[in-house]
Design a protein around this motif. Structure first.
Motif, PDB file in Angstrom:
ATOM      1  N   GLY A 183      -3.984  -1.719  -0.118  1.00  0.00           N
ATOM      2  CA  GLY A 183      -3.767  -1.184   0.982  1.00  0.00           C
ATOM      3  C   GLY A 183      -5.049  -0.371   1.624  1.00  0.00           C
ATOM      4  O   GLY A 183      -4.957  -0.315   2.850  1.00  0.00           O
ATOM      5  N   TRP A 186       4.910  -4.862   0.370  1.00  0.00           N
ATOM      6  CA  TRP A 186       5.914  -5.540  -0.053  1.00  0.00           C
ATOM      7  C   TRP A 186       5.519  -6.965   0.137  1.00  0.00           C
ATOM      8  O   TRP A 186       6.053  -8.147  -0.282  1.00  0.00           O
ATOM      9  CB  TRP A 186       7.061  -5.160   0.379  1.00  0.00           C
ATOM     10  CG  TRP A 186       8.498  -5.860  -0.352  1.00  0.00           C
ATOM     11  CD1 TRP A 186       9.046  -6.462   0.496  1.00  0.00           C
ATOM     12  CD2 TRP A 186       8.684  -6.051  -1.447  1.00  0.00           C
ATOM     13  NE1 TRP A 186       9.905  -7.357  -0.323  1.00  0.00           N
ATOM     14  CE2 TRP A 186       9.744  -6.978  -1.784  1.00  0.00           C
ATOM     15  CE3 TRP A 186       8.223  -5.668  -2.754  1.00  0.00           C
ATOM     16  CZ2 TRP A 186      10.369  -7.348  -2.776  1.00  0.00           C
ATOM     17  CZ3 TRP A 186       8.729  -6.035  -3.999  1.00  0.00           C
ATOM     18  CH2 TRP A 186       9.845  -6.786  -4.154  1.00  0.00           C
ATOM     19  N   VAL A 187       5.039  -7.273   1.542  1.00  0.00           N
ATOM     20  CA  VAL A 187       4.699  -8.378   2.265  1.00  0.00           C
ATOM     21  C   VAL A 187       3.519  -8.992   1.362  1.00  0.00           C
ATOM     22  O   VAL A 187       3.390 -10.286   1.008  1.00  0.00           O
ATOM     23  CB  VAL A 187       4.742  -8.430   3.423  1.00  0.00           C
ATOM     24  CG1 VAL A 187       4.303  -9.857   4.075  1.00  0.00           C
ATOM     25  CG2 VAL A 187       6.011  -8.075   4.427  1.00  0.00           C
ATOM     26  N   GLY A 188       2.600  -8.023   1.436  1.00  0.00           N
ATOM     27  CA  GLY A 188       1.295  -8.480   0.807  1.00  0.00           C
ATOM     28  C   GLY A 188       1.290  -8.565  -0.477  1.00  0.00           C
ATOM     29  O   GLY A 188       0.517  -9.432  -1.194  1.00  0.00           O
ATOM     30  N   GLY A 240       1.196   0.641   4.051  1.00  0.00           N
ATOM     31  CA  GLY A 240       2.277   0.096   4.546  1.00  0.00           C
ATOM     32  C   GLY A 240       2.317  -1.602   4.361  1.00  0.00           C
ATOM     33  O   GLY A 240       1.093  -1.982   4.191  1.00  0.00           O
ATOM     34  N   GLY A 241       3.395  -2.035   4.300  1.00  0.00           N
ATOM     35  CA  GLY A 241       3.560  -3.540   4.402  1.00  0.00           C
ATOM     36  C   GLY A 241       3.073  -4.017   3.026  1.00  0.00           C
ATOM     37  O   GLY A 241       3.002  -5.271   2.885  1.00  0.00           O
ATOM     38  N   TRP A 298       7.428  -0.592   1.967  1.00  0.00           N
ATOM     39  CA  TRP A 298       8.307  -0.778   2.775  1.00  0.00           C
ATOM     40  C   TRP A 298       8.230  -1.096   4.348  1.00  0.00           C
ATOM     41  O   TRP A 298       8.451  -2.014   4.853  1.00  0.00           O
ATOM     42  CB  TRP A 298       9.881  -0.134   2.606  1.00  0.00           C
ATOM     43  CG  TRP A 298      11.278  -0.866   2.674  1.00  0.00           C
ATOM     44  CD1 TRP A 298      12.292  -0.530   3.320  1.00  0.00           C
ATOM     45  CD2 TRP A 298      11.495  -1.893   1.957  1.00  0.00           C
ATOM     46  NE1 TRP A 298      13.341  -1.237   3.221  1.00  0.00           N
ATOM     47  CE2 TRP A 298      12.980  -2.267   2.488  1.00  0.00           C
ATOM     48  CE3 TRP A 298      11.074  -2.712   1.000  1.00  0.00           C
ATOM     49  CZ2 TRP A 298      13.620  -3.349   1.914  1.00  0.00           C
ATOM     50  CZ3 TRP A 298      11.750  -4.013   0.609  1.00  0.00           C
ATOM     51  CH2 TRP A 298      13.014  -4.099   0.849  1.00  0.00           C
ATOM     52  N   LYS A 299       7.614   0.004   4.642  1.00  0.00           N
ATOM     53  CA  LYS A 299       7.297   0.085   6.312  1.00  0.00           C
ATOM     54  C   LYS A 299       6.400  -0.699   6.702  1.00  0.00           C
ATOM     55  O   LYS A 299       5.565  -1.371   6.057  1.00  0.00           O
ATOM     56  CB  LYS A 299       7.105   1.700   6.378  1.00  0.00           C
ATOM     57  CG  LYS A 299       5.766   1.873   7.038  1.00  0.00           C
ATOM     58  CD  LYS A 299       5.297   3.434   7.239  1.00  0.00           C
ATOM     59  CE  LYS A 299       3.795   3.263   7.000  1.00  0.00           C
ATOM     60  NZ  LYS A 299       3.266   4.673   6.724  1.00  0.00           N
ATOM     61  N   PRO A 300       6.231  -1.380   7.835  1.00  0.00           N
ATOM     62  CA  PRO A 300       5.246  -2.118   8.390  1.00  0.00           C
ATOM     63  C   PRO A 300       3.878  -1.649   8.267  1.00  0.00           C
ATOM     64  O   PRO A 300       3.934  -0.488   8.544  1.00  0.00           O
ATOM     65  CB  PRO A 300       5.628  -2.375   9.655  1.00  0.00           C
ATOM     66  CG  PRO A 300       6.565  -1.412  10.391  1.00  0.00           C
ATOM     67  CD  PRO A 300       7.490  -0.867   8.919  1.00  0.00           C
ATOM     68  N   ALA A 301       2.828  -2.492   8.130  1.00  0.00           N
ATOM     69  CA  ALA A 301       1.666  -2.081   8.038  1.00  0.00           C
ATOM     70  C   ALA A 301       1.005  -1.422   9.015  1.00  0.00           C
ATOM     71  O   ALA A 301       1.611  -1.942  10.181  1.00  0.00           O
ATOM     72  CB  ALA A 301       0.898  -3.082   7.424  1.00  0.00           C
TER      73      ALA A 301
END
Lengths: 138, 506, 149
Positions: free
Chosen positions: B351, B363-365, B360-361, B431-434
């Motif tokens: 990150g 969890w997606v990456g 942020g973000g 959790w929150k968007p990057a």
């Protein structure tokens, strides 16, 4: 012998506390050295100050003389002095380094590790240029 | 047997020296360091196998008999701490092969790391108060070097705070040693344990005890001596912070438990409330500090402080179950905390920052990282079926059985607040968007493997302790039994005929 | 500031003199005040003198090994001196073994001498590392202030 030793330890600790309360790292280091000396005297006193001859076994004997000094505090103090010397030398190098990198030896002017304001920690500030030493500047 | 007893000291010593002999050759140093860590782990496992049933291995260095020479004692407590030190050494050595390894090794990371391990292992096996001081200093000097390894301004600032407080702390230790020597005439822990209840001037002994508590407490970062820890730890590089978080404070806790069960067990009436108050204050203040911060490394630093409180409950109450709880807690905490610091390093690599606002973000990456983070994070908060649940359960049950309901209530409340700050990291980082900002290039595959392997292994150990608690709990009870069996310790160390003076040299 | 001609000429002689004295102190430590630590400090003071006269580089080339390597070698030697004890019947670590060599005079040799030699090397290495660091820092600072003016 106990009273003069106790007084000396008291004076040393008082001086050490005074120096440690200074807002200036070299003074604090002097305070640490004084405190270490007080601790060493305390160990010497705890081992009972009595015999004055060195606790060495003479040739042909199996034990040191009756009035030999207690060797254990001496061994402990020697170890403590060596360690204290090493720590003080390291701390001094670090203070020298801090003066070069942070430009100050006063802890309350240092803010690289704990920035004053703002919750988000900023990237470390680039090292300030080395200020000319006061002696040469004058 | 004697060789095995000295091995936990000789292996890190030899590793540090050999690595230093290859000064400037990073790859060779790294290989030596890894080999040394593996051997240390093996030696610790052998020692634990010898004493797991509750025995003790005693050795007198140089053949000088017990109250005069330096005694090494390995009992179940020491062996278990050595084993976990070995696990940490291997994990950190592995992790330190990942990013930044070359620069770190050129600055002398490997010799310093193994000198630190030498000090830690020495503190665990020694049976002599002054020798404990010497090992503390070995550890301290190595930790100074490790803390300022990269010489960044933040590290020098943080390092100075750490150095200055510890200089004063060790001097207090030295003064306490002097006072205790003056009172008892010996510094061998077993001999002191034998003499302590009979010392006429118990007030002076208690004063020396308070000095010792200040010295060990500064090391263990208990309330109100914890300020150096959050000021210094977050500036260190990730492998250094992980090994510090795992071992340094725990050596202070180990020293408190060892010395208080031996020297001050007869004075629970005075020290019990003192230690209990310190434990509760440490728990609460630490977790409040963690709740207030928004930087991963700082949050984790404050959690170390908070968890130290749990480990002191046992020695405050002096009951078998409470001490077993403390031992179990130390075991669980070392693994979980080191893992969280390694994870913080991985979070930064993915990150780009330690600051929650810039993360942020993830969890997606990096969903795997998220799953791996959940294991130690939830374990730290004490959710079943992870190791932290059983650790908290033992401590809380021990305090309720001893009638210390206030301690139990504080432990429960602090667990809740721990969960809050772990959820905070989760929400912000994963959790929150990057946030806006350029993503870092993904690390190379080999580097990623080196940094993920120890994280996966430590998460596996956390799960294993949680799901298969029985043997660990039983071992903790054995350790607690050994710690409360003062007579056994004294008899084992001071046994007549165990050693004899070497032939007198003409 | 350049060291004077007298200092530069006498430094090598004084270096060897102090190294010789340090060896004497090292061996004397067997039964009298002295030993590895004192000997190491005496040797280091000679080397410091050399460093002032010829610069830190002079000491570096003289030692061949990096000061840290020298210390490591010393500590390793000291640690190794305790190992032969394990060969004994109930040998505890660091129980020193003795061998009295009869070479006209009785020469007390033992693993303890090895230990002292290790301490000697470790002290020399550490002291040299510290004073070379300080001297080089001083030189760098002097260069920086000259450049600034």
């Amino acid at each position: 012998m106990e009273l003069p030793f106790a007084l000396a330890i008291g004076v040393l600790v008082a001086g050490a506390v005074y120096m440690l309360l200074a807002r200036d790292l070299p003074r604090m280091l002097v305070g640490f050295v004084l405190l270490g000396t007080a601790a060493n005297l305390l160990i010497l006193l705890a081992g009972r100050v009595g015999g004055m001859t060195p606790p060495l076994v003479a040739a042909g004997m199996a034990a040191p003389g009756a009035d030999a000094a207690n060797p254990l505090p001496q061994a402990l103090i020697l170890t403590a002095i060596v360690i204290g010397f090493g720590l003080a030398a390291f701390a001094l190098m670090l203070i020298v380094k801090a003066r070069a990198v942070l430009g100050t030896v006063r802890p309350d002017e240092m803010a690289a590790a704990e920035p004053r304001a703002g919750a988000v920690s900023s990237p470390p500030t680039p090292p300030r240029a080395l200020p000319p030493p006061r002696r040469e500047a004058a | 047997m004697q060789a095995l007893l000295a091995a936990p000291l000789l292996v890190p010593l030899a590793t540090a020296c050999l690595a230093a002999l290859f000064w400037g050759r990073a790859a060779a140093q790294r290989a030596i360091g890894m080999a040394g860590s593996l051997v240390l782990l093996a030696v610790a496992a052998l020692l634990l196998r010898e004493v797991a049933a509750g025995g003790r291995i005693v050795g007198q260095m140089g053949g000088w008999p017990a109250p005069f020479g330096i005694t090494l004692v390995v009992d179940a407590f020491a062996a278990i701490m050595l084993l976990i030190t070995g696990v940490m050494a291997v994990s950190v050595s592995l992790y330190a092969m990942a990013s930044g390894a070359r620069e770190r090794d050129r600055a002398g990371f490997q010799p310093l790391l193994h000198s630190l391990l030498l000090g830690v292992c020495g503190a665990f096996v020694t049976g002599d108060l002054f020798n404990l001081y010497v090992w503390f200093e070995v550890m301290l000097i190595a930790s100074f070097g490790l803390l300022v390894l990269e010489r960044t301004p933040a590290q020098i600032d943080g390092g100075l705070r750490y150095v200055m407080l510890n200089l004063v702390g060790t001097t207090f230790f030295l003064m306490a040693v002097g006072l205790i020597y003056g009172l008892a005439g010996t510094l061998n822990l077993a001999d002191l344990a034998r003499l302590a209840p009979g010392i006429a001037n118990q007030g002076a002994l208690a004063a020396a005890g308070m000095l010792l508590l200040v010295a060990f407490g500064a090391k263990a970062a208990v309330f109100p001596l914890f300020n150096w820890l959050p000021a210094a730890y977050h500036t260190a590089s990730v492998p250094v912070a992980a090994i510090f978080a795992a071992l340094l404070t725990k050596v202070g806790v180990y020293a408190i438990i060892r010395v208080w069960t031996l020297l001050f067990a007869h004075d629970v009436a005075f020290f019990g409330p003192v230690l209990g108050a310190v434990a509760v204050a440490t728990m609460v203040v630490g977790v409040l500090g963690a709740a207030a911060h928004h930087d991963v490394m700082r949050i984790l630093s404050f959690h170390i402080i908070s968890q130290i409180g749990y480990m002191l409950v046992g020695v405050a109450l002096m009951t078998p179950l409470a001490i077993a709880g403390s031992v179990f807690y130390i075991l669980h905490h070392i693994i979980v905390k080191a893992n969280l610091f390694l994870l913080a390093g991985a979070i930064r690599r993915e990150g780009g920052s330690f600051a929650l606002a810039r993360l942020g973000g993830l969890w997606v990456g990096a969903p795997l990282l998220g799953l791996l983070f959940l294991v130690p994070a939830l374990s730290l908060a004490g959710l079943p079926p992870l190791s932290g649940f059983w650790a908290k359960l033992m401590v809380i049950r021990g305090s309720i059985e001893a009638g210390a309901n206030l301690v139990a209530a504080a432990a429960l409340l602090v667990g809740l607040l721990t969960l809050y700050s772990m959820v905070k990291i989760w929400n912000e980082a994963f959790w929150k968007p990057a946030p806006e900002g350029a993503a870092l290039p993904a690390p190379a595959m080999g580097e990623r493997a080196a940094s993920y392997a120890p994280i996966v292994a430590l998460a596996g150990i956390t799960l294993a302790i949680g799901l298969w608690t029985e043997p660990f709990a039983r071992l903790s009870l054995v350790v607690a039994g050994g710690l409360l069996d003062r007579e056994g310790y004294i008899a084992a160390v001071l046994a007549p005929g165990a050693t004899h003076l070497a032939g007198v040299v003409p | 500031m350049r060291p004077s001609l007298i200092l530069r000429t006498s430094a090598p002689m004084l270096l060897w003199l102090s190294l010789l004295a340090s060896l004497y102190v090292l061996v004397r430590g067997h039964n009298e005040p002295g030993g590895g630590f004192l000997g190491g400090l005496v040797a280091a003071s000679g080397l410091l003198f050399h460093a002032i006269a010829r610069g830190p580089e002079g000491v570096r080339t003289l030692l061949v090994l990096h000061p840290v390597q020298l210390s490591a070698l010393g500590v390793l030697l000291a640690a190794t001196s305790g190992l032969p004890a394990f060969l004994g019947p109930d040998g505890a670590y660091l129980t020193h073994l003795w061998w009295f060599a009869e070479l006209g005079v009785t020469l007390p040799l033992g693993t303890a001498l090895l230990f002292d030699l290790g301490v000697y090397l470790a002290v020399v290495g550490m002291a040299v590392a510290i004073f070379i660091g300080l001297l080089e820092w001083k030189a760098a600072r002097a260069a920086a202030t000259e450049g600034g003016e």
